[in-house]
Design a protein around this motif. Sequence first.
Motif, mmCIF file in Angstrom:
data_model
loop_
_atom_site.group_PDB
_atom_site.id
_atom_site.type_symbol
_atom_site.label_atom_id
_atom_site.label_comp_id
_atom_site.label_asym_id
_atom_site.label_seq_id
_atom_site.Cartn_x
_atom_site.Cartn_y
_atom_site.Cartn_z
ATOM 1 N N CYS A 94 0.836 -1.200 0.000
ATOM 2 C CA CYS A 94 0.000 0.000 0.000
ATOM 3 C C CYS A 94 0.873 1.252 0.000
ATOM 4 O O CYS A 94 2.018 1.244 0.454
ATOM 5 C CB CYS A 94 -0.910 0.014 1.236
ATOM 6 S SG CYS A 94 -2.094 -1.351 1.283
ATOM 7 N N ARG A 95 0.316 2.346 -0.483
ATOM 8 C CA ARG A 95 1.061 3.604 -0.518
ATOM 9 C C ARG A 95 1.304 4.154 0.881
ATOM 10 O O ARG A 95 2.265 4.891 1.106
ATOM 11 C CB ARG A 95 0.297 4.635 -1.340
ATOM 12 C CG ARG A 95 0.159 4.275 -2.811
ATOM 13 C CD ARG A 95 -0.355 5.461 -3.616
ATOM 14 N NE ARG A 95 -0.512 5.113 -5.022
ATOM 15 C CZ ARG A 95 -1.628 4.628 -5.549
ATOM 16 N NH1 ARG A 95 -2.688 4.432 -4.775
ATOM 17 N NH2 ARG A 95 -1.700 4.322 -6.830
ATOM 18 N N GLN A 96 0.436 3.826 1.830
ATOM 19 C CA GLN A 96 0.563 4.361 3.181
ATOM 20 C C GLN A 96 1.706 3.718 3.961
ATOM 21 O O GLN A 96 1.968 4.111 5.099
ATOM 22 C CB GLN A 96 -0.747 4.181 3.971
ATOM 23 C CG GLN A 96 -1.925 4.943 3.404
ATOM 24 C CD GLN A 96 -2.638 4.152 2.310
ATOM 25 O OE1 GLN A 96 -2.115 3.153 1.810
ATOM 26 N NE2 GLN A 96 -3.810 4.612 1.922
ATOM 27 N N GLN A 97 2.359 2.740 3.391
ATOM 28 C CA GLN A 97 3.477 2.062 4.044
ATOM 29 C C GLN A 97 3.074 1.420 5.381
ATOM 30 O O GLN A 97 3.860 1.359 6.325
ATOM 31 C CB GLN A 97 4.645 3.039 4.274
ATOM 32 C CG GLN A 97 5.201 3.662 3.004
ATOM 33 C CD GLN A 97 5.746 2.619 2.037
ATOM 34 O OE1 GLN A 97 6.398 1.672 2.451
ATOM 35 N NE2 GLN A 97 5.471 2.798 0.752
ATOM 36 N N LEU B 129 -1.948 -3.891 -1.846
ATOM 37 C CA LEU B 129 -2.836 -3.264 -2.819
ATOM 38 C C LEU B 129 -2.734 -4.046 -4.120
ATOM 39 O O LEU B 129 -1.627 -4.426 -4.540
ATOM 40 C CB LEU B 129 -2.423 -1.811 -3.042
ATOM 41 C CG LEU B 129 -3.394 -0.899 -3.802
ATOM 42 C CD1 LEU B 129 -4.636 -0.648 -2.947
ATOM 43 C CD2 LEU B 129 -2.708 0.423 -4.134
ATOM 44 N N ALA B 130 -3.862 -4.307 -4.754
ATOM 45 C CA ALA B 130 -3.869 -5.072 -5.998
ATOM 46 C C ALA B 130 -4.292 -4.185 -7.159
ATOM 47 O O ALA B 130 -5.238 -3.397 -7.033
ATOM 48 C CB ALA B 130 -4.818 -6.267 -5.886
ATOM 49 N N GLN C 23 -18.212 6.752 -1.367
ATOM 50 C CA GLN C 23 -17.847 7.789 -0.413
ATOM 51 C C GLN C 23 -16.418 7.650 0.115
ATOM 52 O O GLN C 23 -15.912 8.537 0.789
ATOM 53 C CB GLN C 23 -18.819 7.785 0.782
ATOM 54 C CG GLN C 23 -20.264 8.075 0.432
ATOM 55 C CD GLN C 23 -21.001 6.844 -0.095
ATOM 56 O OE1 GLN C 23 -20.443 5.746 -0.080
ATOM 57 N NE2 GLN C 23 -22.223 7.049 -0.570
ATOM 58 N N ALA C 24 -15.752 6.544 -0.178
ATOM 59 C CA ALA C 24 -14.399 6.321 0.338
ATOM 60 C C ALA C 24 -13.395 7.212 -0.380
ATOM 61 O O ALA C 24 -13.631 7.662 -1.507
ATOM 62 C CB ALA C 24 -14.018 4.852 0.169
ATOM 63 N N PRO C 25 -12.250 7.475 0.251
ATOM 64 C CA PRO C 25 -11.211 8.299 -0.398
ATOM 65 C C PRO C 25 -10.698 7.635 -1.671
ATOM 66 O O PRO C 25 -10.791 6.409 -1.841
ATOM 67 C CB PRO C 25 -10.112 8.376 0.672
ATOM 68 C CG PRO C 25 -10.783 8.035 1.957
ATOM 69 C CD PRO C 25 -11.882 7.090 1.610
ATOM 70 N N ASP C 26 -10.141 8.451 -2.569
ATOM 71 C CA ASP C 26 -9.571 7.917 -3.803
ATOM 72 C C ASP C 26 -8.504 6.882 -3.474
ATOM 73 O O ASP C 26 -7.667 7.083 -2.587
ATOM 74 C CB ASP C 26 -8.962 9.044 -4.634
ATOM 75 C CG ASP C 26 -10.025 9.966 -5.216
ATOM 76 O OD1 ASP C 26 -11.184 9.531 -5.283
ATOM 77 O OD2 ASP C 26 -9.691 11.123 -5.572
ATOM 78 N N GLY C 27 -8.511 5.780 -4.216
ATOM 79 C CA GLY C 27 -7.561 4.710 -3.978
ATOM 80 C C GLY C 27 -8.037 3.703 -2.957
ATOM 81 O O GLY C 27 -7.411 2.656 -2.791
ATOM 82 N N GLU C 28 -9.121 4.007 -2.260
ATOM 83 C CA GLU C 28 -9.648 3.095 -1.252
ATOM 84 C C GLU C 28 -11.112 2.719 -1.525
ATOM 85 O O GLU C 28 -11.776 2.132 -0.689
ATOM 86 C CB GLU C 28 -9.534 3.709 0.143
ATOM 87 C CG GLU C 28 -8.099 4.024 0.556
ATOM 88 C CD GLU C 28 -8.028 4.637 1.944
ATOM 89 O OE1 GLU C 28 -9.078 4.651 2.628
ATOM 90 O OE2 GLU C 28 -6.951 5.086 2.343
ATOM 91 N N GLN C 29 -11.581 3.099 -2.716
ATOM 92 C CA GLN C 29 -12.993 2.835 -3.029
ATOM 93 C C GLN C 29 -13.246 1.357 -3.309
ATOM 94 O O GLN C 29 -14.335 0.852 -3.055
ATOM 95 C CB GLN C 29 -13.418 3.695 -4.227
ATOM 96 C CG GLN C 29 -13.442 5.189 -3.922
ATOM 97 C CD GLN C 29 -13.763 6.007 -5.146
ATOM 98 O OE1 GLN C 29 -13.285 5.724 -6.247
ATOM 99 N NE2 GLN C 29 -14.559 7.041 -4.984
ATOM 100 N N TYR C 30 -12.255 0.678 -3.871
ATOM 101 C CA TYR C 30 -12.399 -0.746 -4.160
ATOM 102 C C TYR C 30 -11.662 -1.558 -3.102
ATOM 103 O O TYR C 30 -10.573 -1.180 -2.660
ATOM 104 C CB TYR C 30 -11.835 -1.088 -5.544
ATOM 105 C CG TYR C 30 -12.639 -0.534 -6.690
ATOM 106 C CD1 TYR C 30 -13.701 -1.235 -7.235
ATOM 107 C CD2 TYR C 30 -12.319 0.714 -7.231
ATOM 108 C CE1 TYR C 30 -14.441 -0.723 -8.290
ATOM 109 C CE2 TYR C 30 -13.052 1.241 -8.282
ATOM 110 C CZ TYR C 30 -14.116 0.515 -8.817
ATOM 111 O OH TYR C 30 -14.842 1.028 -9.846
ATOM 112 N N ALA C 31 -12.264 -2.671 -2.709
ATOM 113 C CA ALA C 31 -11.638 -3.536 -1.714
ATOM 114 C C ALA C 31 -12.005 -4.987 -1.989
ATOM 115 O O ALA C 31 -13.111 -5.285 -2.471
ATOM 116 C CB ALA C 31 -12.066 -3.145 -0.300
#
Length: 396
Positions: free
Chosen positions: A70-73, A79-80, A120-128
Motif C-alpha cells: 500500500c502507498r501508506q506504508q 494493494l492489488a 464515499q471512500a477516499p480515492d484509492g480506497e474505493q475498491y476492496a
Amino acid sequence: MGAGHSHGERPSLGPAPRQIRVLMAALVAPLVLATLVGLVALWPDGDLEVSGPGVDVERGTAEVQSVGPCRQQVEGCQLAEVELLSGPGAPGEAEALLPYGSQAPEVVAGDRIIVSYTAQAPDGEQYAFQDFDRGPPLLLLLVLFAVGVLALSRWRGIGALASLAYSLVLIAAFTLPAIMEGSSPLLVAVTTAAAIMLVTLYLSHGLSVRTTVAMLGTLVSLVVIGGVGWVFTEIGHFTGLVDEGSQYISGIAAQVDLRGLLLAGLVIGALGVLDDVTVTQTWAVWELADADADAGTRSLFTRAMRIGRSHAASTVNTLVLAYVGATLPLMLVFSALSLPFGIAVSQEVVAQEVVRGLVGGLGILAAVPVTTAIAALVAGRLLRERTHTAAPSHRA
C-alpha cells in the motif's frame, strides 16, 4: 417369460379408473387454488426498504493483475492492480485494497475476485477485496452435475434439472423478497413448498396418479413438520438471533420475523428429503403391485412398510448428521470451553439445528406410513379394477 408387464418406466397396472382420477383431481384442486391465492397475496411488490451499514456498497468481479504494498506504508498492507470485469467501473482498471494479517487469504496475480465499491471512500480506497470469485469452478461443477443427471436418468433427467431451476428461480423471485418485505416467513415457506411440490413432482415424474399420491404424502408430512416446528420454537423460546447473518438482517430490515425465518428454513429444507421418501414409497408400492396381481391393499401396505422402515431409518440418520455437521465448528468451540454437553446443546445456535433435525425426522417418520397407506389403497383399487376388466386373453 411372458410379454406382459414391464418393470421399467411404466408399470402394467394400467390407466387409473375415472373415479380415482376424479378423486385425485378433487384432492389436488384445492391445493392448487390455495397455492395460487398464496402466491398472489404474498407476491412482493418491490417496495423493499433497507437501511444500515453496507447496504450502499456495490459489488463486482475483477481479475488481479499484480499485487504490491500500500502507498501508506502500513506494515503488511497490500494493494492489488485489478481489471474490472463487472460492476461499478467495468470495464476498466482500478486499485483494490487487500486484507492482511495472519488469517488473511493469499491473493496473487491471475486470481478472479469479488470487489466491493464504496463511492464515499477516499480515492484509492474505493475498491476492496471481498472474496474470491468462485463462479467459474461452480459453473464447471454444475455442468458435471447436469451431465451426471442426464447420463443416469436420461429423459427424466431433463425434468429433474428443469425442476431444480424452477425451484431456485421461485426462491429468488418470490420467497426471499417476500420475507424481506415483512410477510410471514412461515406462510411464505408453505406457499413456496406447495408451489415447488406441485410443479417439480409432476415435471420430474410425470402427470400420473402415482405422482399425485407422492404429493399428497409430502403435503401431510409438511403439515406435521410445520405444526411440530411451530410448537417447539415457541416453547423453546427461540429468537432467531443466532448468527451474524440474522443479526445483520435485523439491523437493516427490522420488518423480518427472525423466529418465523427459522420455521421457513425448516419447512423448505425438509421438502427435498420428503420428496425422496414419498416418491420412493409410492414407486415401491406400484412395483409390488405390478409384481403380484393378487396382492391386496393390506399385503401391499405391509410389504412396502418393510422397505419404508429401512429407508426412513437411513434418511433420518442422514438428515440429523447433516444438521450436526453444520454446527460442528461451534461444537468444537464449546468443547474447548469445557461446557457441559447439556448446556452446549441448549445454546440457541445449536438447539435450532437439533430442532430442525428432529422435526424433519418426525416428518419423515410420518411420511412413510401415510404415503404407503395412500399408495396401497390406490394401487389395490387399480389391481381390483384390472382383475375385473381383464379379458380372458389378457396376459399378466
